[in-house]
Design a protein around this motif. Structure first.
Motif, PDB file in Angstrom:
ATOM      1  N   GLU A  35       0.968  -1.207   0.025  1.00 27.91           N
ATOM      2  CA  GLU A  35       0.014  -0.095  -0.060  1.00 27.91           C
ATOM      3  C   GLU A  35       0.933   1.289  -0.163  1.00 27.91           C
ATOM      4  O   GLU A  35       1.716   1.481   0.940  1.00 27.91           O
ATOM      5  N   PRO A  36       0.706   2.103  -0.911  1.00 27.58           N
ATOM      6  CA  PRO A  36       1.293   3.615  -1.032  1.00 27.58           C
ATOM      7  C   PRO A  36       0.954   4.265   0.561  1.00 27.58           C
ATOM      8  O   PRO A  36      -0.144   3.813   0.859  1.00 27.58           O
ATOM      9  N   PHE A  37       1.751   4.950   0.969  1.00 33.04           N
ATOM     10  CA  PHE A  37       1.527   5.631   2.232  1.00 33.04           C
ATOM     11  C   PHE A  37       2.321   6.939   2.287  1.00 33.04           C
ATOM     12  O   PHE A  37       3.268   7.235   1.330  1.00 33.04           O
ATOM     13  N   ALA A  38       1.815   7.683   3.305  1.00 34.80           N
ATOM     14  CA  ALA A  38       2.309   9.041   3.582  1.00 34.80           C
ATOM     15  C   ALA A  38       2.041   9.503   5.071  1.00 34.80           C
ATOM     16  O   ALA A  38       1.029   9.191   5.308  1.00 34.80           O
ATOM     17  N   ALA A  39       3.020   9.689   5.638  1.00 40.11           N
ATOM     18  CA  ALA A  39       2.842  10.355   6.965  1.00 40.11           C
ATOM     19  C   ALA A  39       3.109  11.973   7.013  1.00 40.11           C
ATOM     20  O   ALA A  39       3.951  12.383   6.031  1.00 40.11           O
ATOM     21  N   LYS A  40       2.520  12.720   7.815  1.00 45.40           N
ATOM     22  CA  LYS A  40       2.772  14.145   7.823  1.00 45.40           C
ATOM     23  C   LYS A  40       4.017  14.642   8.206  1.00 45.40           C
ATOM     24  O   LYS A  40       4.312  14.413   9.697  1.00 45.40           O
ATOM     25  N   GLY A  41       4.924  14.545   7.588  1.00 42.10           N
ATOM     26  CA  GLY A  41       6.305  15.264   7.668  1.00 42.10           C
ATOM     27  C   GLY A  41       6.516  16.486   7.362  1.00 42.10           C
ATOM     28  O   GLY A  41       5.709  17.387   7.580  1.00 42.10           O
ATOM     29  N   THR A  42       7.807  16.552   6.747  1.00 43.05           N
ATOM     30  CA  THR A  42       8.236  17.954   6.199  1.00 43.05           C
ATOM     31  C   THR A  42       7.853  18.307   4.672  1.00 43.05           C
ATOM     32  O   THR A  42       8.304  19.096   4.305  1.00 43.05           O
ATOM     33  N   VAL A  43       7.201  17.334   4.100  1.00 39.10           N
ATOM     34  CA  VAL A  43       6.954  17.488   2.643  1.00 39.10           C
ATOM     35  C   VAL A  43       6.078  18.677   2.286  1.00 39.10           C
ATOM     36  O   VAL A  43       6.406  19.481   1.528  1.00 39.10           O
ATOM     37  N   TYR A  44       4.923  18.685   2.839  1.00 42.14           N
ATOM     38  CA  TYR A  44       4.020  19.669   2.635  1.00 42.14           C
ATOM     39  C   TYR A  44       3.013  20.057   3.922  1.00 42.14           C
ATOM     40  O   TYR A  44       3.161  19.086   4.908  1.00 42.14           O
ATOM     41  N   GLU A  45       2.685  21.191   3.716  1.00 38.65           N
ATOM     42  CA  GLU A  45       1.905  21.628   5.034  1.00 38.65           C
ATOM     43  C   GLU A  45       0.538  22.006   4.481  1.00 38.65           C
ATOM     44  O   GLU A  45       0.214  22.543   3.098  1.00 38.65           O
ATOM     45  N   GLY A  46      -0.578  22.144   5.413  1.00 36.79           N
ATOM     46  CA  GLY A  46      -1.788  22.963   5.017  1.00 36.79           C
ATOM     47  C   GLY A  46      -2.407  22.113   3.831  1.00 36.79           C
ATOM     48  O   GLY A  46      -2.616  20.723   3.970  1.00 36.79           O
ATOM     49  N   GLU A  47      -2.984  22.877   2.986  1.00 35.50           N
ATOM     50  CA  GLU A  47      -3.895  22.432   1.697  1.00 35.50           C
ATOM     51  C   GLU A  47      -2.891  21.583   0.988  1.00 35.50           C
ATOM     52  O   GLU A  47      -3.356  20.649   0.378  1.00 35.50           O
ATOM     53  N   ARG A  48      -1.430  21.807   0.943  1.00 30.89           N
ATOM     54  CA  ARG A  48      -0.925  20.987  -0.186  1.00 30.89           C
ATOM     55  C   ARG A  48      -0.548  19.642   0.561  1.00 30.89           C
ATOM     56  O   ARG A  48      -0.415  18.645  -0.182  1.00 30.89           O
ATOM     57  N   TRP A  49      -0.479  19.617   1.777  1.00 25.46           N
ATOM     58  CA  TRP A  49      -0.485  18.119   2.444  1.00 25.46           C
ATOM     59  C   TRP A  49      -1.795  17.455   2.291  1.00 25.46           C
ATOM     60  O   TRP A  49      -1.993  16.275   1.910  1.00 25.46           O
ATOM     61  N   THR A  50      -2.983  18.097   2.448  1.00 27.49           N
ATOM     62  CA  THR A  50      -4.272  17.641   2.136  1.00 27.49           C
ATOM     63  C   THR A  50      -4.371  16.928   0.741  1.00 27.49           C
ATOM     64  O   THR A  50      -4.733  16.019   0.767  1.00 27.49           O
ATOM     65  N   SER A  51      -3.898  17.783  -0.313  1.00 27.83           N
ATOM     66  CA  SER A  51      -3.955  17.183  -1.557  1.00 27.83           C
ATOM     67  C   SER A  51      -2.919  16.206  -1.844  1.00 27.83           C
ATOM     68  O   SER A  51      -3.455  15.012  -2.504  1.00 27.83           O
ATOM     69  N   PHE A  52      -1.805  16.133  -1.224  1.00 24.88           N
ATOM     70  CA  PHE A  52      -0.875  15.234  -1.374  1.00 24.88           C
ATOM     71  C   PHE A  52      -1.710  13.804  -0.685  1.00 24.88           C
ATOM     72  O   PHE A  52      -1.463  12.959  -1.312  1.00 24.88           O
ATOM     73  N   ARG A  53      -1.969  14.065   0.615  1.00 28.26           N
ATOM     74  CA  ARG A  53      -2.567  12.676   1.268  1.00 28.26           C
ATOM     75  C   ARG A  53      -3.633  12.161   0.458  1.00 28.26           C
ATOM     76  O   ARG A  53      -3.782  10.985   0.404  1.00 28.26           O
TER      77      ARG A  53
END
Length: 122
Positions: A35-53
C-alpha cells in the motif's frame, strides 16, 4: 506522487492503476502489493498536505482494487505507519513523510512477513 502534484510530470491515480495493471498481468507469480503511504512530515503543510495525502489515498485505493481484481496479496501499510509515527514521531519512521527510515523499513518488513505467513498457512 509529489511530482504530479508540484509539476504535473508524475503519475495520476489513473495512470498509476494502468501502469500497475500492465505489470501485474504480465508477471505470472504471486505478487505482494504494498500500500502506498504518506505520513505528515516535512514534505507539505496545510492544503498541499491535504492534496498530497488525498493523492496517496487514491493510489492506495487503486492498489487495493488491483490486488482484489487480480488475486494478488495486498499489504496494508498506512495504518501501521501512522500508528508508529504517532508513537515515535514521523522522523523516526520516515525521512520526510514518504521515504522510510530503518524503522520504517522494519515496519514494512514486518507487514510483509505477516502476509507471507498468512499465505503459507493457506
Amino acid at each position: 506522487m509529489w511530482h504530479e502534484l508540484d509539476g504535473q510530470n508524475g503519475c495520476s491515480a489513473e495512470q498509476y492503476e494502468r501502469n500497475c495493471r500492465m505489470l501485474y498481468t504480465e508477471v505470472l507469480a504471486r505478487i505482494f502489493v504494498l500500500e502506498p503511504f504518506a505520513a505528515k512530515g516535512t514534505v507539505y503543510e496545510g492544503e498541499r498536505w491535504t492534496s498530497f495525502r488525498r493523492a496517496v489515498e487514491q493510489n492506495a485505493a487503486a492498489a487495493r482494487k488491483l490486488a482484489d481484481e487480480l488475486g494478488l496479496i495486498f499489504v496494508p501499510l498506512q495504518q501501521r505507519i501512522d500508528a508508529h509515527a504517532a508513537l515515535l514521531g514521523v522522523e523516526a519512521v520516515t525521512r520526510e513523510g514518504v521515504h522510510p527510515t530503518d524503522v520504517g523499513y522494519s515496519l514494512i518488513a514486518a507487514a510483509l512477513a505477516e502476509k507471507f505467513e498468512e499465505e503459507i498457512a493457506r
